[in-house]
Each structure stands twice: as C-alpha cells, then as structure tokens.
Design an enzyme around this catalytic site. Structure first.
Site, PDB file in Angstrom:
ATOM      1  N   ASP A  45       0.840  -1.207   0.000  1.00  0.00           N
ATOM      2  CA  ASP A  45       0.000   0.000   0.000  1.00  0.00           C
ATOM      3  C   ASP A  45       0.874   1.255   0.000  1.00  0.00           C
ATOM      4  O   ASP A  45       0.363   2.378  -0.070  1.00  0.00           O
ATOM      5  CB  ASP A  45      -1.032  -0.010   1.135  1.00  0.00           C
ATOM      6  N   SER A  46       2.199   1.078   0.004  1.00  0.00           N
ATOM      7  CA  SER A  46       3.108   2.212  -0.239  1.00  0.00           C
ATOM      8  C   SER A  46       2.790   2.845  -1.585  1.00  0.00           C
ATOM      9  O   SER A  46       3.190   3.982  -1.853  1.00  0.00           O
ATOM     10  CB  SER A  46       4.573   1.751  -0.211  1.00  0.00           C
ATOM     11  N   ASP A  84      -1.176  -6.255  -0.417  1.00  0.00           N
ATOM     12  CA  ASP A  84      -1.392  -5.635   0.899  1.00  0.00           C
ATOM     13  C   ASP A  84      -2.874  -5.367   1.158  1.00  0.00           C
ATOM     14  O   ASP A  84      -3.602  -4.945   0.246  1.00  0.00           O
ATOM     15  CB  ASP A  84      -0.679  -4.274   0.911  1.00  0.00           C
ATOM     16  N   LYS A 112      -0.916  -9.553   2.796  1.00  0.00           N
ATOM     17  CA  LYS A 112      -0.134  -9.062   3.939  1.00  0.00           C
ATOM     18  C   LYS A 112      -0.968  -8.078   4.738  1.00  0.00           C
ATOM     19  O   LYS A 112      -1.659  -7.239   4.168  1.00  0.00           O
ATOM     20  CB  LYS A 112       1.153  -8.377   3.470  1.00  0.00           C
ATOM     21  N   GLU A 181       9.583  -3.905  10.050  1.00  0.00           N
ATOM     22  CA  GLU A 181       9.857  -2.549   9.534  1.00  0.00           C
ATOM     23  C   GLU A 181      10.419  -1.652  10.639  1.00  0.00           C
ATOM     24  O   GLU A 181       9.821  -1.535  11.723  1.00  0.00           O
ATOM     25  CB  GLU A 181       8.568  -1.924   8.951  1.00  0.00           C
TER      26      GLU A 181
HETATM   27  O1  KIV Z   1       3.513  -1.107   1.517  1.00  0.00           O
HETATM   28  C1  KIV Z   1       4.684  -1.487   1.444  1.00  0.00           C
HETATM   29  O2  KIV Z   1       5.405  -1.239   0.467  1.00  0.00           O
HETATM   30  C2  KIV Z   1       5.223  -2.240   2.555  1.00  0.00           C
HETATM   31  C3  KIV Z   1       6.708  -2.343   2.639  1.00  0.00           C
HETATM   32  C4  KIV Z   1       7.235  -1.104   3.252  1.00  0.00           C
HETATM   33  C5  KIV Z   1       7.122  -3.554   3.381  1.00  0.00           C
HETATM   34  O3  KIV Z   1       4.504  -2.699   3.381  1.00  0.00           O
END
Ligand code: KIV
Length: 257
Positions: A45-46, A84, A112, A181
């Site tokens: 979700d980044s 995510d 995730k 993290e």
């Molecule tokens: O959303 C994402 O990219 C993540 C990474 C920082 C592990 O959760």
C-alpha cells in the site's frame, strides 16, 4: 507452482538463501523484476505514496489495491505476488476474509496485513480458507497518524517483548513470513534468530533478518522528493528521466545542441 507451494518455498528459506523482495505496482515493473530473479513481488500500500501521491498509506482503498494487483498479475511472474490489505479492510475476521478473497481474485497469491496479537484471529480466518498470509510488525505505516511519525521500534525491553508476543501469536495463527519494519538492528537480529518463520526487513539494518524488502522507487531513485534515511538507491532514474525529457524537448522544438 500453486500459491501455497510458492509461499511454502518462501517459508522454507528460513534456513537457506536470504529472501529478496521488492514492491511492484504495475505490469512492466513486475516483468522486469521477475526476469531479474526477485523472490517476492509485494504490491504494497506504499503505492498510495509513491504512485498515487498521497501523504501516507492511510488514503489507499481496496479499489486502488485491486487495480494494481491485477496489473502485476498480468505479468504472470514466477515470483510470489503478495497483495497488501489497505487500512480498514480487515477490521473483523469476516471482513478480513472477504477482503483477502477480493485480493486473491485480482491476482494476489498471498496477502499481507499489519499488526500482531490483535490480528491473530483474522489471520486464522484467512489461512483457514487456504490463503497464505504474510505478517508485518515493528513500525506500522497505517498507524503513522496515531503515532505522529515514522519511529524506530524495538528499543526498550517492553517494545522488544511486545514485538516478540505479536510475532508468536501471528506465527501460531499461520503466517508464512513476517515483514519487520524499522526495528533497530540488534532487536531485529535477536528476534529473527528465535522465530520459526522468515523475517523480511526494511529499515532494520544490513543482514539482520532472513531477507530484505525495499520499495522499488527507493531502489531505483525514481521518487526523489522523499527518500527514507535507510534507502540504498542502486540507480538514479529521476535524473535519467529529467535528462531524457530535456533531450526530447530539444528534439521536438528543433533546438540544435
Ligand atoms: O507497503 C509497502 O510497500 C510495505 C513495505 C514497506 C514492506 O509494506
């Protein structure tokens, strides 16, 4: 290989070659990363920040995630695709299972979610339906507003114990790996050594976990406006892009060099 077999092969790397994971949000990146031999493609979700331009990940919706997961899945990668959960799409076990099914229908092979003990029941519901789950402990970006910023974790005995407790409960619930993290290196190493599933670190120091994950734009240097202190760019795509566009403008405008 089925999704479960792929997740199992990542779990089995606990005692083997460290895991290399990267985020991917679109078809060409997924193909390039897969052709380069990456183990895990995380549609994180980044993407809310580095693709959609939001200030943090709390603005990401399920529709955003489904759109990008489907693009990554069209690359038919050999790597495991992890999707995510966006914020507030896993508030109860029933909602978590329903969202997991949507992420899988879009093309995710595993999902995730962020958090420890309070997520165990939700993880049980998802793994019980045959969907592999990756955990995420330490700094939880979906809580950045409550916490007032991105802070290092695992500094005090109480924080270490909280992470260990969270890890134990999500492992019992069935996660096949856990993202760590921004946990300080000593704690990340200590916990990684004692947990039964691989830990995949970001912002936890070098070689402290069973693998590493990075945000693709941090690796490529293609998002120069915010670079986390732990990022280690391997390229300067932002400056290459600016130079290419400047050349193109000159060509388009018939300017002799
Ligand atoms: O959303 C994402 O990219 C993540 C990474 C920082 C592990 O959760």
């Amino acid at each position: 290989m089925t999704a479960l077999q792929k997740a199992e092969s990542i779990r089995a790397r606990k005692a083997g070659l460290p895991i290399a994971a990267l985020t991917a949000y679109d078809y060409p990146s997924a193909r390039l990363l897969d052709e380069s031999g990456i183990d895990v493609l995380l549609v994180g979700d980044s993407l809310g920040m580095v693709v959609l331009g939001f200030p943090d990940t709390t603005h990401v919706t399920l529709d955003h995630m489904l759109h990008h997961i489907a693009a990554v899945a069209r690359a038919k990668p050999r790597a495991l695709i992890v999707g995510d959960f966006p914020i507030h799409t896993y508030d109860t076990p029933a909602q978590a299972l329903e969202t997991a099914r949507c992420l899988v229908a879009a093309g995710a092979e595993a999902v995730k979610l962020e958090g420890g003990t309070r997520q165990a029941e939700k993880i049980r519901a998802i793994t019980g339906a045959g969907i592999p789950v990756m955990g995420h402990l330490g700094m939880l970006p979906q809580r950045v507003r409550e916490e007032g910023g991105y802070r290092k974790k695992g500094k005090t005995p109480e924080q270490i114990e909280a992470i260990r407790e969270g890890a134990d409960s999500i492992i019992q619930a069935g996660v096949f790996a856990i993202v760590f993290e921004s946990i300080i290196p000593e704690t990340a190493r200590l916990l990684s050594q004692s947990l039964a599933v691989p830990t995949i670190g970001i912002g936890c120091g070098q070689s402290t976990c069973d693998g590493e994950v990075a945000v693709l734009t941090d690796l490529l240097g293609s998002y120069p406006w915010f670079v986390p202190p732990f990022a280690k760019p391997e390229a300067e795509v932002a400056s290459i892009t600016r130079a290419a566009v400047a050349s193109y403008i000159s060509r388009a405008q018939h300017i002799e060099s």
